[in-house]
Design an enzyme around this catalytic site. Structure first.
Site, PDB file in Angstrom:
ATOM      1  N   ILE A  44       0.823  -1.216   0.000  1.00 35.09           N
ATOM      2  CA  ILE A  44       0.000   0.000   0.000  1.00 35.09           C
ATOM      3  C   ILE A  44       0.855   1.263   0.000  1.00 35.09           C
ATOM      4  CG2 ILE A  44      -1.979  -1.075   1.090  1.00 35.09           C
ATOM      5  CD1 ILE A  44      -1.070   0.268   3.727  1.00 35.09           C
ATOM      6  N   GLY A  45       2.175   1.098   0.089  1.00 34.49           N
ATOM      7  CA  GLY A  45       3.038   2.272   0.070  1.00 34.49           C
ATOM      8  C   GLY A  45       4.483   1.893  -0.170  1.00 34.49           C
ATOM      9  N   GLN A  46       5.207   2.787  -0.837  1.00 36.06           N
ATOM     10  CA  GLN A  46       6.629   2.592  -1.093  1.00 36.06           C
ATOM     11  C   GLN A  46       7.348   3.911  -0.898  1.00 36.06           C
ATOM     12  OE1 GLN A  46       6.059   0.731  -5.137  1.00 36.06           O
ATOM     13  NE2 GLN A  46       7.626  -0.646  -4.352  1.00 36.06           N
ATOM     14  N   GLY A  47       8.495   3.847  -0.232  1.00 34.94           N
ATOM     15  CA  GLY A  47       9.309   5.031  -0.029  1.00 34.94           C
ATOM     16  C   GLY A  47      10.726   4.796  -0.509  1.00 34.94           C
ATOM     17  N   LYS A  89       5.993  -2.847   7.762  1.00 42.99           N
ATOM     18  CA  LYS A  89       7.029  -2.083   7.095  1.00 42.99           C
ATOM     19  C   LYS A  89       8.208  -3.024   6.861  1.00 42.99           C
ATOM     20  CE  LYS A  89       8.671   2.689   7.315  1.00 42.99           C
ATOM     21  NZ  LYS A  89       8.708   3.897   8.184  1.00 42.99           N
ATOM     22  N   ASP A 146      11.796  14.721  13.144  1.00 42.31           N
ATOM     23  CA  ASP A 146      11.333  14.875  11.759  1.00 42.31           C
ATOM     24  C   ASP A 146       9.815  15.032  11.679  1.00 42.31           C
ATOM     25  OD1 ASP A 146      11.875  15.182   9.054  1.00 42.31           O
ATOM     26  OD2 ASP A 146      11.730  13.042   8.618  1.00 42.31           O
TER      27      ASP A 146
END
Length: 416
Positions: free
Chosen positions: A70-73, A99, A205
């Site tokens: 559902i996500g990539q970084g 993750k 951050d």
């Protein structure tokens, strides 16, 4: 020890720390085809897992089934996962995410350390009781481990699933939140930072892309802080680490928002997190900061130091129509904090609690009136939110070059 062999047309089984052998054919799951992703400089991308992988969590004594990505970084992939291993993982049923990162990458290593040490359910519950609050935007640690896939070690971390990214909501509001929304965000984020700091850690951050809303309807107005890849422990044997500038660590974090300490190479601290929060609040109210269009870290550092020392000029440039009182009061309250000081969180909360009463803000209204364009001015002393403005042209003139800044730095790689 090799994992159990999966029967045909069943998920491939992986034990934490064990070698996972996969093969094509017979319906067995195998790593999905790689897709082009921008990988952060100096880091590796994880092996891709196909929908249906099974992870045996021996520590938590659970079996997890991996669902779709559902996500990539730049460092990791994020998958939906479920502890109901016999059923397919879907958007509608998954309550957790995983993750995944190569084990020798630094960011997820730092995150796992933080969550295992500071995000256990009993610690969160104790803080809620102490503060007499009902919710806190810290994800509870679920499980983690290291596994081998195709001769490559991968680190995984399982956490509760969240919903919307606050940056997406901000984009829908043309980059500016209403004053009411910012006040409510400030109150929640002060609680979150206080909790993290009480555990002896600084986040370093905080930004809209690192905030998400809760998944359930009852949790939709609670924001959660994510991405602890830069988290740093500032307490060592119940003593604050000494202030020390490390040139190689200079400008760690997100250039636009990081603290002046970080620009100088000092390790993250409580005062640094509060300064970062302040920069975010102004950006959410106005759409930018005086240095937002610069990619020169030395210029940005000098701007922040100059404006933090001359706050009246900072507010004049950032808010041509006048700064909200809660913003000026907040910056005054944190201006004289020393590196090792413990902030007065109650005093900081009082600033925004008073402001919330002035604008009649309620937590349930967090994003209901998020758009500054729709915000109505209900009282005579309400402060209008300025429109987006040019940034560098309004900045204090400094004789600094315009060299390109390196990409935002992340957590160090774990020691061997």
């Amino acid at each position: 020890m090799a994992p159990k062999k999966a029967p045909a047309k069943s998920p491939t089984r992986i034990s934490g720390g064990a070698h996972a052998s996969t093969s094509a054919g017979n319906g067995a799951a195998r790593p999905a085809a790689k897709r082009p992703v921008n990988t952060a400089r100096g880091y590796k991308r994880p092996e891709r897992l196909e929908d249906g992988y099974i992870i045996e969590d021996k520590t938590g004594k659970k079996t997890w089934r991996v669902g779709p990505v559902i996500g990539q970084g730049g460092f990791a992939d994020v998958y939906l996962v479920s502890d109901k291993a016999s059923k397919p993982v879907t958007e509608g049923t998954a309550k957790h995410v995983m993750k995944l990162e190569p084990s020798d990458n630094g960011p997820l290593y730092q995150e796992v350390k933080f969550f295992k040490a500071a995000a256990k359910s009993d610690a969160i519950a104790a803080f809620l009781r102490e503060r007499s609050i009902k919710s806190l935007g810290i994800m509870e640690y679920i499980s983690s481990g290291v596994m081998e896939v195709n001769d490559k070690n991968l680190r995984w971390l399982i956490l509760p699933r969240l919903d919307r990214n606050v940056q997406q909501i901000l984009d829908e509001c043309d980059g500016i939140f209403s004053r009411q929304c910012v006040i409510l965000l400030a109150l929640q984020l002060l609680d979150i930072l206080e909790y993290i700091h009480k555990q002896g850690y600084a986040h370093a951050d905080l930004k809209a892309t690192n905030l998400m809303t809760g998944l359930s309807k009852t949790d939709a107005s609670q924001v959660y802080l994510i991405d602890f890849g830069l988290v740093k422990r500032f307490m060592d044997d119940n003593k604050h680490i000494p202030y020390k500038e490390e040139p190689k660590a200079a400008h760690d974090g997100t250039l636009e928002l990081t603290s002046t300490d970080a620009h100088k190479g000092a390790a993250p601290s409580r005062r640094g997190d509060l300064q970062i929060l302040g920069f975010n609040l102004i950006k959410w109210l106005t759409g930018s900061l005086p240095w937002s269009d610069s990619t020169d870290p030395n210029f940005v550092r000098s701007q922040k130091i100059t404006y933090f020392q001359n706050q009246s000029e900072f507010f004049r440039v950032a808010f041509p129509d006048g700064a909200p009182k809660e913003i000026t009061d907040y910056f005054k309250a944190i201006r004289d904090l020393q590196y090792h000081d413990e902030p007065n969180y109650a005093k900081l909360r009082e600033i925004f609690q008073k402001a919330s009463k002035d604008v009649k803000a309620r937590k349930s209204d967090l994003f209901a009136t998020a758009s500054a364009a729709q915000e109505s001015v209900d009282s005579a002393d309400s402060v209008p939110v300025p429109k987006k403005r040019a940034t560098r042209s309004a900045a204090v003139a400094l004789s600094i070059g315009t060299s390109e800044a390196p990409p935002a730095k992340r957590g160090r790689k774990p020691k061997a």
